[in-house]
Each structure stands twice: as structure tokens, then as C-alpha cells.
Design a protein around this motif. Structure first.
Motif, PDB file in Angstrom:
ATOM      1  N   GLY A  82      72.279  20.316  29.436  1.00 55.26           N
ATOM      2  CA  GLY A  82      73.076  21.887  29.885  1.00 55.26           C
ATOM      3  C   GLY A  82      71.949  22.496  29.470  1.00 55.26           C
ATOM      4  N   ALA A  83      72.814  23.243  30.423  1.00 56.18           N
ATOM      5  CA  ALA A  83      72.349  24.945  30.752  1.00 56.18           C
ATOM      6  C   ALA A  83      73.120  25.820  29.763  1.00 56.18           C
ATOM      7  CB  ALA A  83      72.600  24.975  32.124  1.00 56.18           C
ATOM      8  N   PRO A  84      71.400  26.226  28.760  1.00 56.73           N
ATOM      9  CA  PRO A  84      72.621  27.465  28.244  1.00 56.73           C
ATOM     10  C   PRO A  84      71.992  29.083  29.235  1.00 56.73           C
ATOM     11  CG  PRO A  84      69.716  26.741  27.708  1.00 56.73           C
ATOM     12  CD  PRO A  84      70.679  25.858  29.172  1.00 56.73           C
ATOM     13  N   HIS A 140      85.838  26.063  23.735  1.00 50.21           N
ATOM     14  CA  HIS A 140      85.518  25.489  25.016  1.00 50.21           C
ATOM     15  C   HIS A 140      85.032  26.106  26.076  1.00 50.21           C
ATOM     16  CE1 HIS A 140      87.750  29.092  26.574  1.00 50.21           C
ATOM     17  NE2 HIS A 140      87.844  28.873  25.590  1.00 50.21           N
ATOM     18  N   GLU A 141      84.232  25.525  26.749  1.00 51.62           N
ATOM     19  CA  GLU A 141      83.174  26.028  27.673  1.00 51.62           C
ATOM     20  C   GLU A 141      82.907  25.149  28.863  1.00 51.62           C
ATOM     21  OE1 GLU A 141      78.771  25.940  26.756  1.00 51.62           O
ATOM     22  OE2 GLU A 141      78.951  26.834  25.310  1.00 51.62           O
ATOM     23  N   VAL A 142      84.435  26.008  30.311  1.00 51.07           N
ATOM     24  CA  VAL A 142      84.374  25.817  31.431  1.00 51.07           C
ATOM     25  C   VAL A 142      83.043  25.573  32.434  1.00 51.07           C
ATOM     26  CG1 VAL A 142      85.369  27.225  32.895  1.00 51.07           C
ATOM     27  CG2 VAL A 142      85.877  24.937  32.870  1.00 51.07           C
ATOM     28  N   GLU A 143      82.727  24.189  32.680  1.00 56.57           N
ATOM     29  CA  GLU A 143      81.517  24.610  33.766  1.00 56.57           C
ATOM     30  C   GLU A 143      81.421  23.650  34.919  1.00 56.57           C
ATOM     31  OE1 GLU A 143      78.166  22.994  31.435  1.00 56.57           O
ATOM     32  OE2 GLU A 143      78.370  25.210  29.374  1.00 56.57           O
ATOM     33  N   LEU A 144      80.781  24.165  35.968  1.00 52.04           N
ATOM     34  CA  LEU A 144      80.762  22.752  37.014  1.00 52.04           C
ATOM     35  C   LEU A 144      79.817  21.952  36.857  1.00 52.04           C
ATOM     36  CD1 LEU A 144      80.450  21.923  40.170  1.00 52.04           C
ATOM     37  CD2 LEU A 144      78.616  23.751  40.525  1.00 52.04           C
ATOM     38  N   LEU A 171      83.343  20.267  30.739  1.00 53.38           N
ATOM     39  CA  LEU A 171      83.899  20.877  29.777  1.00 53.38           C
ATOM     40  C   LEU A 171      82.668  20.477  28.169  1.00 53.38           C
ATOM     41  CD1 LEU A 171      87.497  20.593  28.508  1.00 53.38           C
ATOM     42  CD2 LEU A 171      86.623  22.317  29.913  1.00 53.38           C
ATOM     43  N   ASP A 172      82.051  20.970  28.111  1.00 55.08           N
ATOM     44  CA  ASP A 172      80.658  21.613  27.330  1.00 55.08           C
ATOM     45  C   ASP A 172      81.219  21.896  25.598  1.00 55.08           C
ATOM     46  OD1 ASP A 172      78.793  21.289  26.046  1.00 55.08           O
ATOM     47  OD2 ASP A 172      77.649  23.484  26.497  1.00 55.08           O
ATOM     48  N   ILE A 173      81.944  21.343  25.051  1.00 52.96           N
ATOM     49  CA  ILE A 173      82.361  21.586  23.868  1.00 52.96           C
ATOM     50  C   ILE A 173      81.919  21.732  22.666  1.00 52.96           C
ATOM     51  CG2 ILE A 173      83.942  21.448  21.805  1.00 52.96           C
ATOM     52  CD1 ILE A 173      85.187  21.706  25.055  1.00 52.96           C
ATOM     53  N   ARG A 184      74.746  20.413  17.567  1.00 52.46           N
ATOM     54  CA  ARG A 184      76.200  20.441  18.001  1.00 52.46           C
ATOM     55  C   ARG A 184      77.053  20.281  19.594  1.00 52.46           C
ATOM     56  NH1 ARG A 184      76.115  25.602  18.515  1.00 52.46           N
ATOM     57  NH2 ARG A 184      74.242  25.945  19.367  1.00 52.46           N
ATOM     58  N   LYS A 185      76.588  20.209  20.175  1.00 52.08           N
ATOM     59  CA  LYS A 185      77.389  20.056  21.699  1.00 52.08           C
ATOM     60  C   LYS A 185      77.167  18.297  21.268  1.00 52.08           C
ATOM     61  CE  LYS A 185      75.969  24.737  23.901  1.00 52.08           C
ATOM     62  NZ  LYS A 185      77.446  24.569  24.320  1.00 52.08           N
ATOM     63  N   SER A 186      76.875  17.917  20.966  1.00 50.28           N
ATOM     64  CA  SER A 186      76.811  16.354  20.797  1.00 50.28           C
ATOM     65  C   SER A 186      77.407  15.039  20.441  1.00 50.28           C
ATOM     66  CB  SER A 186      75.864  15.417  20.438  1.00 50.28           C
ATOM     67  OG  SER A 186      74.289  15.983  21.893  1.00 50.28           O
ATOM     68  N   THR A 253      76.126  22.996  34.405  1.00 48.13           N
ATOM     69  CA  THR A 253      75.073  24.189  34.714  1.00 48.13           C
ATOM     70  C   THR A 253      75.859  25.784  34.170  1.00 48.13           C
ATOM     71  OG1 THR A 253      77.092  24.851  36.428  1.00 48.13           O
ATOM     72  CG2 THR A 253      75.648  23.244  36.881  1.00 48.13           C
ATOM     73  N   GLY A 254      76.106  25.070  32.964  1.00 46.68           N
ATOM     74  CA  GLY A 254      76.675  26.467  31.932  1.00 46.68           C
ATOM     75  C   GLY A 254      77.966  27.585  32.487  1.00 46.68           C
ATOM     76  N   THR A 255      78.330  28.424  31.519  1.00 45.72           N
ATOM     77  CA  THR A 255      78.899  28.609  31.235  1.00 45.72           C
ATOM     78  C   THR A 255      79.359  29.951  31.655  1.00 45.72           C
ATOM     79  OG1 THR A 255      81.656  28.144  29.938  1.00 45.72           O
ATOM     80  CG2 THR A 255      79.598  29.027  28.586  1.00 45.72           C
ATOM     81  N   PRO A 256      80.797  30.318  31.889  1.00 47.43           N
ATOM     82  CA  PRO A 256      80.604  31.834  32.019  1.00 47.43           C
ATOM     83  C   PRO A 256      81.236  32.480  31.109  1.00 47.43           C
ATOM     84  CG  PRO A 256      82.574  30.815  33.401  1.00 47.43           C
ATOM     85  CD  PRO A 256      81.882  30.208  33.005  1.00 47.43           C
TER      86      PRO A 256
HETATM   87 MN    MN Z   1      77.740  25.145  27.880  1.00 45.90          MN
END
Ligand code: MN
Length: 286
Positions: A82-84, A140-144, A171-173, A184-186, A253-256
Motif C-alpha cells: 500500500g502507498a499511504p 472506500h479508497e479507489v486506486e490504480l 479498492l483499499d478499504i 486497519r486495511k487488512s 498506488t494510493g488514493t486521491p
Molecule cells: Mn490507500
């Protein structure tokens, strides 16, 4: 080429919204000895298997996309990276929100580096997201998502894209809170990959793709990967300076900006330019 995994571990070639069952082309993958090398066997041999996949599709039965259950196109990654805080606008909203409520300064990826999500959190769009801790905020976090195609360590930036098998929507929920990101993301189902793997040759430059997510028809996130602080080459070079990347490894790659809460009953619709789109249902795990 667009390659999906669907139903009970079938492999499909996707063309014009039809899924052609090419599972037979993978037959000899089963002839392996324990212990298998880290990573995903199919992705590690994707290049040599694609001709057989294309040939198999000529004779294959086709199914409309809406009639299959899409699983994660990568079955066995050795890790999900993950890219924070990889977008400046997301840093600003995080500072205005979590930064204030948790009383901490939010920095960027240059400070935090990377984190890992448990492999057991990985699902496909057809599996859906099952929320735990519904009393807490789940975002929700949408990411490439970048899928690594071959083993590499200390990969130079200049050749980094040669290590990419393809791309997908990620999606990095996340459940909000004070715990480490890796926890938290696992949560089971909190890493969604889909709708299929689009091979790198069809994508070209990954650092200029529109990405968008809506929840119940309302657009929440709408940005472009050119706004990433670490671009795809930088993420691969940086990650591989710490650990070996294996075929099937996934880099989210991280979320906008625009992250927001989801609840049971919601329907997430995510799109990344050139990679298709996917709908993900949200339910309650308990
Ligand atoms: Mn993320």
C-alpha cells in the motif's frame, strides 16, 4: 489483453463483455512441487501462457460478463503493498479530518514509506466487501493497482515498467482509527482487485489515467494518476529497494481526495481509464 478469474477459479479472456473460458490453457501449471516459489504461478508464466490463452479462446465457450462472478485476477500474491498519502489533495483532506480528530499531523508517502495489507484480505468485485466494526467509520479508497510480472530487487526507476505484468482497479478499504494501517486495511475483503488484469502493453503510460469511484450513484472520487506524489516507476523502485518483488505482487498506488464512508447495502462503482469498471456490493460481516 484482459484476463479474469471467475466463478470457481476459472480463467477467462475478456473481449467485448464476453468471458471466454480458457482455463484449459493453464493445465500444466498444476504440475508443481512443494514448496512452490513465492508469488502467483499464473502471473509468473503469463507471458508464455498468453499465446495458449488466445488459442484456447478461439474454441472456447463464451459467457456474458454479467453472468459470471468476478474474483481477484491475482490468486496468490506474495504481498499486497500500500502507498499511504500519495496524493497532495488527499493529504489535505486527511489533515482536515483524521489529523484533527486524532490530533496528529498528516504527512505524505515520502515520510511514511509503504505498508503491507494481509493477503487474506484480497477479494474480487463479485465477492463484495463485508464490513467489520460497523460502529466505526469504514472508507472506500479507489486506486490504480499495479501487478508485478517478474522477480526483481533494487529495480532502477528507468526500467521499472518492464517488471509490470498489468494493471487493475484496486479498492483499499480502511477502517478508521489509531491502529497501524497494516491492521486497519487488512480486514477480510478489504482489498478488492478487478475487474480483470489488463496487460501492460494495452495501458502504456500508467501515470496519466483517470480514476473515479461512486457510491450509490454519487461520485465521491474523481482524479488522475498523474497527480501521484510517487509515480508507478518510483513506487516499484522504492518498494524493491526494501524487498524483492515477486510475480503477482500487487502495489496499490494510493488514493486521491474524496474518500468517504461506506455502509452495508451500499454499491460501489469504480473505474480506471483503460482498465474497465467494477461494481462491488457492501454487506455486514457480523
Ligand atoms: Mn490507500
Amino acid at each position: 489483453m484482459r484476463v479474469c478469474r471467475y466463478d470457481d477459479d476459472r480463467i477467462g479472456l475478456v473481449r467485448d463483455n464476453i468471458v471466454f473460458d480458457v482455463t484449459g490453457a493453464l493445465r500444466h501449471l498444476l504440475n508443481v512441487r512443494w514448496p512452490v516459489p513465492p508469488g502467483d504461478l499464473f502471473i509468473s508464466r503469463l507471458g508464455e501462457l498468453l499465446p495458449a490463452v488466445v488459442k484456447a479462446a478461439e474454441q472456447a465457450k463464451g459467457w456474458p460478463l454479467e453472468d459470471v462472478i468476478l474474483r481477484s485476477p491475482v490468486a496468490n500474491p506474495s504481498k499486497i503493498i500500500g502507498a499511504p498519502v500519495n496524493y497532495h489533495q488527499h493529504q489535505k483532506e486527511a489533515q482536515a479530518d483524521a489529523g484533527i480528530s486524532l490530533g496528529r499531523e498528516i504527512k505524505t508517502i515520502e515520510h511514511y514509506g509503504l505498508f503491507l495489507k494481509a493477503n487474506s484480505s484480497l477479494v474480487g468485485p463479485g465477492d463484495g466487501v463485508a464490513l467489520r466494526f460497523p460502529e466505526r467509520r469504514n472508507d472506500h479508497e479507489v486506486e490504480l493497482a499495479v501487478v508485478i510480472g517478474r522477480r526483481g530487487s533494487d529495480i532502477p526507476r528507468a526500467g521499472a515498467l518492464q517488471y509490470v505484468a498489468g494493471y487493475a482497479i484496486g479498492l483499499d478499504i480502511s477502517v478508521r482509527g489509531t491502529e497501524d494501517r497494516s491492521l486497519r486495511k487488512s480486514v477480510d475483503s478489504y482489498s478488492v482487485l478487478g475487474p480483470w488484469l489488463t496487460t501492460a502493453d494495452e495501458v502504456g503510460d500508467p501515470n496519466g489515467l483517470d480514476l473515479q469511484v461512486s457510491v450509490n450513484g454519487e461520485i465521491r472520487q474523481d482524479s488522475n494518476t498523474r497527480l501521484m506524489i510517487f509515480d508507478v516507476e518510483a513506487l516499484i523502485a522504492y518498494a524493491s529497494s526494501f524487498y524483492t518483488l515477486w510475480p503477482g505482487d500487487i502495489i496499490m498506488t494510493g488514493t486521491p481526495e474524496g474518500v468517504g464512508p461506506i455502509a452495508a447495502g451500499d454499491r460501489i462503482h469504480a473505474t480506471v481509464e483503460g482498465l474497465g469498471s467494477m461494481t462491488v456490493e457492501v454487506s455486514a460481516a457480523r
